[in-house]
Scaffold this motif. Structure first.
Motif, short mmCIF file in Angstrom:
data_model
loop_
_atom_site.label_atom_id
_atom_site.label_comp_id
_atom_site.label_asym_id
_atom_site.label_seq_id
_atom_site.Cartn_x
_atom_site.Cartn_y
_atom_site.Cartn_z
N THR A 36 73.79 9.40 58.75
CA THR A 36 74.80 8.61 59.00
C THR A 36 75.75 8.98 60.07
N ILE A 41 76.12 7.38 63.86
CA ILE A 41 77.21 7.11 64.66
C ILE A 41 77.31 7.70 65.98
N VAL A 88 75.98 -2.65 59.46
CA VAL A 88 74.60 -1.96 59.24
C VAL A 88 74.06 -3.04 58.30
N LEU A 148 78.98 5.77 55.28
CA LEU A 148 79.14 5.18 56.65
C LEU A 148 80.93 5.06 56.82
N VAL A 158 82.81 0.46 59.46
CA VAL A 158 81.34 -0.05 59.60
C VAL A 158 81.15 -0.88 58.14
N TYR A 208 78.68 -3.13 55.93
CA TYR A 208 77.39 -2.98 55.50
C TYR A 208 76.85 -4.21 54.48
#
Length: 180
Positions: free
Chosen positions: A47, A51, A64, A79, A83, A85
């Motif tokens: 991860t 990024i 994501v 993450l 971000v 998810y």
């Protein structure tokens, strides 16, 4: 073993480019540290590298969407907190169900609505970031953005750097009815 590599994973590039006219970017599944012993340093893709590779493209990842049918590859907690998810368990090799398609479209629509004031990207991945990813991203471009199917597929393939391989996915996108 829980740390065996996904079949063919090393054969695909890590991250594609932003698909023109969309906020989508496709990539293969990042792998947690336990997989590092099975990979040469330059093959590793976590991860953190995800990024970094997106930032090198002068883009920012905001969301994501994980389409793998397992939780073994990485944890969403890896993450950055910035971000979002979403996990949508999606079986490989077969066409995604209407429920999966609806969940994907709804999740994307909600993110875009909440992030209308920025250009943060929606990263989508399955194992290789190709077939399930390509199908659902193209399905969105066709059904929601009213893109011509062949154009959606071409844009996805060019941006990902690999072509959707599954004939059943391609046939459904090209000849199938829109799934509203």
């Amino acid at each position: 073993m829980s740390n065996h590599l996904p079949d063919g994973w090393t054969e695909y590039s890590n991250v594609g480019k932003r698909i023109p006219g969309t906020r989508f970017i496709a990539f293969k599944v990042p792998l947690k540290k336990v997989f590092d012993t099975r990979l040469a340093p330059l093959q590793r893709f976590s991860t953190t590298e995800l990024i970094s590779e997106i930032e090198k493209q002068k883009e920012e990842l905001g969301f994501v969407v994980d389409l793998t049918c397992t939780k073994r590859y990485y944890s969403p907690q890896e993450l950055p907190a910035t971000v979002q998810y979403a996990k949508i368990f999606t079986a490989g090799r077969q066409l995604p169900t209407d429920e999966v398609i609806y969940e994907f479209k709804s999740t994307v629509k909600q993110f875009l609505s909440e992030n209308a004031d920025n250009e943060k990207l929606i990263g989508v991945h399955c194992t290789h970031g190709l077939n399930r990813t390509g199908y659902l991203v193209c399905r969105y471009m066709i059904d929601v953005l009213d893109m011509v199917p062949s154009e959606a597929i071409e844009k996805f393939n060019k941006s990902r750097g690999h072509c959707i391989e599954r004939e059943n996915y391609l046939a459904d996108l090209l000849q199938g009815k829109p799934r509203r």
